[in-house]
Design a protein around this motif. Structure first.
Motif, PDB file in Angstrom:
ATOM      1  N   VAL A  69       0.712  -1.292  -0.040  1.00 47.60           N
ATOM      2  CA  VAL A  69      -0.038  -0.064  -0.087  1.00 47.60           C
ATOM      3  C   VAL A  69       0.854   1.267  -0.069  1.00 47.60           C
ATOM      4  O   VAL A  69       0.695   2.109  -1.097  1.00 47.60           O
ATOM      5  CB  VAL A  69      -1.091  -0.089   1.398  1.00 47.60           C
ATOM      6  N   PRO A  70       1.775   1.302   0.892  1.00 53.09           N
ATOM      7  CA  PRO A  70       2.672   2.483   0.849  1.00 53.09           C
ATOM      8  C   PRO A  70       3.471   2.777  -0.323  1.00 53.09           C
ATOM      9  O   PRO A  70       3.909   3.765  -0.874  1.00 53.09           O
ATOM     10  CB  PRO A  70       3.410   2.451   2.023  1.00 53.09           C
ATOM     11  N   ALA A  71       3.901   1.430  -0.928  1.00 50.46           N
ATOM     12  CA  ALA A  71       4.653   1.461  -2.160  1.00 50.46           C
ATOM     13  C   ALA A  71       3.800   2.021  -3.281  1.00 50.46           C
ATOM     14  O   ALA A  71       4.276   2.888  -4.019  1.00 50.46           O
ATOM     15  CB  ALA A  71       5.096   0.141  -2.228  1.00 50.46           C
ATOM     16  N   GLY A  72       2.529   1.638  -3.147  1.00 51.18           N
ATOM     17  CA  GLY A  72       1.510   2.427  -4.235  1.00 51.18           C
ATOM     18  C   GLY A  72       1.740   3.614  -4.247  1.00 51.18           C
ATOM     19  O   GLY A  72       1.484   4.411  -5.303  1.00 51.18           O
ATOM     20  N   ILE A  73       1.537   4.205  -3.048  1.00 49.63           N
ATOM     21  CA  ILE A  73       1.425   6.019  -2.842  1.00 49.63           C
ATOM     22  C   ILE A  73       2.757   6.383  -3.385  1.00 49.63           C
ATOM     23  O   ILE A  73       2.668   7.590  -3.969  1.00 49.63           O
ATOM     24  CB  ILE A  73       1.136   6.115  -1.302  1.00 49.63           C
ATOM     25  N   LEU A  74       3.965   5.743  -2.884  1.00 46.04           N
ATOM     26  CA  LEU A  74       5.215   6.202  -3.396  1.00 46.04           C
ATOM     27  C   LEU A  74       5.461   6.237  -4.911  1.00 46.04           C
ATOM     28  O   LEU A  74       5.936   7.071  -5.437  1.00 46.04           O
ATOM     29  CB  LEU A  74       6.461   5.512  -2.517  1.00 46.04           C
ATOM     30  N   ALA A  75       4.643   5.289  -5.263  1.00 43.89           N
ATOM     31  CA  ALA A  75       5.024   4.982  -6.922  1.00 43.89           C
ATOM     32  C   ALA A  75       4.200   6.212  -7.613  1.00 43.89           C
ATOM     33  O   ALA A  75       4.690   6.818  -8.746  1.00 43.89           O
ATOM     34  CB  ALA A  75       4.292   3.737  -7.502  1.00 43.89           C
ATOM     35  N   ARG A  77       3.782   9.056  -6.089  1.00 47.20           N
ATOM     36  CA  ARG A  77       4.681  10.457  -5.901  1.00 47.20           C
ATOM     37  C   ARG A  77       5.925  10.711  -6.451  1.00 47.20           C
ATOM     38  O   ARG A  77       6.320  11.534  -7.177  1.00 47.20           O
ATOM     39  CB  ARG A  77       4.965  10.424  -4.459  1.00 47.20           C
ATOM     40  N   PHE A  78       6.570   9.364  -6.622  1.00 49.75           N
ATOM     41  CA  PHE A  78       8.109   9.415  -7.080  1.00 49.75           C
ATOM     42  C   PHE A  78       8.251   8.773  -8.544  1.00 49.75           C
ATOM     43  O   PHE A  78       9.249   8.691  -8.912  1.00 49.75           O
ATOM     44  CB  PHE A  78       8.987   9.045  -5.926  1.00 49.75           C
ATOM     45  N   GLY A  79       7.239   8.244  -8.610  1.00 51.34           N
ATOM     46  CA  GLY A  79       7.285   7.456 -10.021  1.00 51.34           C
ATOM     47  C   GLY A  79       7.489   5.789  -9.753  1.00 51.34           C
ATOM     48  O   GLY A  79       8.271   5.257  -8.920  1.00 51.34           O
ATOM     49  N   ALA A  80       6.846   4.787 -10.496  1.00 50.19           N
ATOM     50  CA  ALA A  80       6.891   3.655 -10.447  1.00 50.19           C
ATOM     51  C   ALA A  80       8.175   2.876 -10.332  1.00 50.19           C
ATOM     52  O   ALA A  80       8.471   1.889  -9.864  1.00 50.19           O
ATOM     53  CB  ALA A  80       5.454   2.814 -11.372  1.00 50.19           C
ATOM     54  N   ARG A  81       8.916   3.307 -11.571  1.00 49.71           N
ATOM     55  CA  ARG A  81      10.142   2.524 -11.594  1.00 49.71           C
ATOM     56  C   ARG A  81      11.112   2.806 -10.700  1.00 49.71           C
ATOM     57  O   ARG A  81      11.766   1.959 -10.166  1.00 49.71           O
ATOM     58  CB  ARG A  81      10.809   3.364 -13.141  1.00 49.71           C
ATOM     59  N   SER A  82      11.267   4.069 -10.028  1.00 53.66           N
ATOM     60  CA  SER A  82      11.964   4.267  -8.873  1.00 53.66           C
ATOM     61  C   SER A  82      11.604   3.378  -7.600  1.00 53.66           C
ATOM     62  O   SER A  82      12.638   2.899  -6.905  1.00 53.66           O
ATOM     63  CB  SER A  82      12.003   5.794  -8.416  1.00 53.66           C
ATOM     64  N   VAL A  83      10.382   3.409  -7.457  1.00 55.46           N
ATOM     65  CA  VAL A  83       9.990   2.426  -6.364  1.00 55.46           C
ATOM     66  C   VAL A  83      10.291   1.024  -6.530  1.00 55.46           C
ATOM     67  O   VAL A  83      10.770   0.166  -5.630  1.00 55.46           O
ATOM     68  CB  VAL A  83       8.283   2.740  -6.098  1.00 55.46           C
ATOM     69  N   MET A  84       9.970   0.583  -7.713  1.00 54.64           N
ATOM     70  CA  MET A  84      10.303  -0.925  -8.050  1.00 54.64           C
ATOM     71  C   MET A  84      11.902  -1.368  -7.951  1.00 54.64           C
ATOM     72  O   MET A  84      12.079  -2.161  -7.222  1.00 54.64           O
ATOM     73  CB  MET A  84       9.712  -1.298  -9.433  1.00 54.64           C
ATOM     74  N   LEU A  85      12.635  -0.309  -8.339  1.00 55.12           N
ATOM     75  CA  LEU A  85      14.038  -0.432  -8.257  1.00 55.12           C
ATOM     76  C   LEU A  85      14.740  -0.293  -6.703  1.00 55.12           C
ATOM     77  O   LEU A  85      15.427  -1.211  -6.427  1.00 55.12           O
ATOM     78  CB  LEU A  85      14.740   0.837  -8.969  1.00 55.12           C
ATOM     79  N   GLY A  86      13.896   0.484  -6.037  1.00 53.09           N
ATOM     80  CA  GLY A  86      14.116   0.508  -4.421  1.00 53.09           C
ATOM     81  C   GLY A  86      13.765  -0.776  -3.808  1.00 53.09           C
ATOM     82  O   GLY A  86      14.651  -1.138  -2.979  1.00 53.09           O
ATOM     83  N   CYS A  87      12.719  -1.333  -4.198  1.00 58.35           N
ATOM     84  CA  CYS A  87      12.241  -2.574  -3.503  1.00 58.35           C
ATOM     85  C   CYS A  87      13.188  -3.799  -3.864  1.00 58.35           C
ATOM     86  O   CYS A  87      13.668  -4.497  -3.145  1.00 58.35           O
ATOM     87  CB  CYS A  87      10.733  -2.970  -3.993  1.00 58.35           C
ATOM     88  N   GLY A 118       6.467  -7.356  -2.102  1.00 57.97           N
ATOM     89  CA  GLY A 118       4.985  -6.974  -2.375  1.00 57.97           C
ATOM     90  C   GLY A 118       4.996  -5.448  -2.868  1.00 57.97           C
ATOM     91  O   GLY A 118       4.074  -5.207  -3.557  1.00 57.97           O
ATOM     92  N   GLY A 119       6.074  -4.852  -2.659  1.00 57.21           N
ATOM     93  CA  GLY A 119       6.088  -3.492  -3.233  1.00 57.21           C
ATOM     94  C   GLY A 119       6.305  -3.593  -4.650  1.00 57.21           C
ATOM     95  O   GLY A 119       6.099  -2.676  -5.590  1.00 57.21           O
ATOM     96  N   THR A 120       7.190  -4.613  -5.165  1.00 55.43           N
ATOM     97  CA  THR A 120       7.348  -4.632  -6.699  1.00 55.43           C
ATOM     98  C   THR A 120       5.907  -5.043  -7.300  1.00 55.43           C
ATOM     99  O   THR A 120       5.867  -4.757  -8.514  1.00 55.43           O
ATOM    100  CB  THR A 120       8.348  -5.614  -7.099  1.00 55.43           C
ATOM    101  N   PHE A 121       4.920  -5.769  -6.700  1.00 53.84           N
ATOM    102  CA  PHE A 121       3.684  -5.795  -7.553  1.00 53.84           C
ATOM    103  C   PHE A 121       2.917  -4.475  -7.812  1.00 53.84           C
ATOM    104  O   PHE A 121       2.600  -4.442  -8.897  1.00 53.84           O
ATOM    105  CB  PHE A 121       2.919  -6.876  -6.538  1.00 53.84           C
ATOM    106  N   SER A 122       2.646  -3.697  -6.648  1.00 52.13           N
ATOM    107  CA  SER A 122       2.070  -2.606  -6.637  1.00 52.13           C
ATOM    108  C   SER A 122       2.661  -1.540  -7.877  1.00 52.13           C
ATOM    109  O   SER A 122       1.941  -0.778  -8.720  1.00 52.13           O
ATOM    110  CB  SER A 122       1.527  -1.969  -5.459  1.00 52.13           C
ATOM    111  N   SER A 123       3.963  -1.546  -7.589  1.00 57.15           N
ATOM    112  CA  SER A 123       4.848  -0.448  -7.950  1.00 57.15           C
ATOM    113  C   SER A 123       4.975  -0.877  -9.894  1.00 57.15           C
ATOM    114  O   SER A 123       4.932  -0.240 -10.790  1.00 57.15           O
ATOM    115  CB  SER A 123       6.216  -0.074  -7.848  1.00 57.15           C
TER     116      SER A 123
END
Length: 427
Positions: A69-75, A77-87, A118-123
């Protein structure tokens, strides 16, 4: 001629963005479910009780749903690629820790860290939703979620590593894979532009409003039945098959792949059909079709005494092993098609907030994947019938189908009363 060129360009674009995203989710999902394989060795090493062992298996699933859920919010805000890369990058030190931890609480801490998968799924869904051609969006999302086969990859990787070295080398093998996949993902994907769905101070109210949005709540219910049902059956089927037919556990686990593989691969068929026929019609028919094997599998082995002219005739009614596995595979096919079309429906309903909604859906699916095996066990204990699990799943599927039909009809009726033509996807 121009239409053909546009189709070729869209397919080329899909072929460019999908492989690195799929590889990342495939490896992340393998890390997420790693304790399902090496957990037996940890249990032997530490002498864990049933409750401690169950908690060790459940923590990655629960933390993954919460982190999504927070990964989706961050995606957003900051972009899905960046969040998935961070996860993906965050899973690297977790795998390094897993190779040397010794105490129970250290394993619990690592298990919570595996929830980063789980963050890689939403992002990842948001990443593909933003970049995939609209015509092939359902196909792209369903191909991405086939990465759930990473769970099956564990059985082969851990067995090979265990025979060559030790089970403790399995996390190091995943660490190497994560480094390679993360580097490829960073190199082969374009950096995020400023998310178009970010609206500054209005972002938070919009996300909170989705928590009581009827469409989103229905998506969560449907994902709990399809995605959560697939996860729950994947955990429960090996023991069910082994106990029902008096087979070794390893044999039951291999037969259970007759459900897992179709459930994962048929998501592609569901997404492809949803692109062409509409997400709701495909989803509705897939859920209706799932009721058939669910109902047949619900019937337990029965002994029937018939009073004949020469005395009692005893009949035993039971499904042969081949028929049982075939029905379980058919159930996997229908749930996979339903899940693939559901992802397409998500993008149609919430194109700008796909990541946050996907996080909510994954949370509901993880809770279902955690609670359903417990309900299966309680039903077996109270009723004394192993097939009671399929009775429960049949009931949940029927309720979700009823909710989908009712919601769709209400939408159509509301549009018609206003003198408007029903529009996609509910119309």
């Amino acid at each position: 001629m121009q239409t053909t060129e546009l189709r070729q360009d869209s397919l080329l674009s899909l072929a460019t963005i999908l492989p690195p995203a799929f590889a990342g989710f495939f490896v992340a999902f393998g890390c997420w479910t790693l304790f399902a394989v090496i957990g037996v060795h940890v249990r032997t090493q530490l002498g864990l009780t049933d409750i401690q062992f169950g908690l060790l298996l459940a923590l990655p699933i629960l933390s993954g749903g919460v982190i999504a859920v927070p990964a989706g919010i961050l995606a957003q805000r900051f972009g899905a690629r960046s969040v998935m890369l961070g996860c993906l990058a965050g899973l690297i030190p977790i795998m390094a820790l897993l190779s040397w931890v010794e105490s129970l609480w250290s394993y619990f801490l690592v298990a919570c860290g595996l929830g980063l998968a789980g963050g890689t799924f939403s992002s990842g869904l948001q990443f593909l939703s933003n970049r995939a051609p609209p015509r092939h969006r359902g196909l792209a999302l369903s191909l991405f979620t086939v990465g759930m086969l990473g769970a099956g990859f564990n059985y082969y990787l851990v067995s090979v590593v265990h025979e060559a070295y030790s089970w403790r080398a399995a996390p190091m093998a995943y660490l190497v894979l994560l480094v390679v996949v993360t580097a490829l993902y960073a190199l082969l994907t374009e950096p995020d532009t400023r998310p178009t769905n970010y609206h500054g101070p209005n972002r938070k109210p919009g996300n909170i409003g989705l928590l009581y949005n009827a469409d989103v709540l229905l998506l969560c219910l449907l994902f709990a039945v399809t995605g959560g049902g697939i996860l729950a059956l994947a955990l429960w089927l090996p023991d069910f098959i082994s106990a029902s037919f008096d087979l070794p556990l390893n044999h039951g686990a291999r037969l259970a792949t007759g459900f897992i593989a179709p459930a994962a691969l048929c998501q592609v068929l569901g997404g492809w059909l949803a692109d062409r026929c509409g997400a709701v019609p495909v989803l509705r028919r897939a859920l209706m079709a799932s009721l058939i094997p669910g109902l047949l599998l619900s019937y337990p082995t029965m002994s029937l005494a018939v009073e004949g002219s020469r005395g009692l005739i005893h009949l035993q009614i039971a499904l042969p092993l081949a028929v049982e596995i075939g029905l379980i595979g058919l159930l996997g096919v229908t749930l996979g098609i339903a899940l693939g079309s559901l992802l397409r429906l998500l993008v149609e309903l919430q194109p700008e907030r796909t990541a946050f909604c996907a996080g909510l859906m994954l949370l509901s699916g993880c809770l279902a994947g955690f609670l359903l095996p417990l309900l299966f066990a309680m039903a077996n204990h109270w009723i004394g019938i192993r097939s009671a699990a399929f009775m429960l799943l049949f009931g949940f599927s029927a309720v979700s189908l009823w909710a989908l039909t009712l919601h769709s009809r209400r939408y159509i009726r509301r549009r018609l009363l206003k003198g408007e033509k029903p529009l996609s996807p509910w119309g």
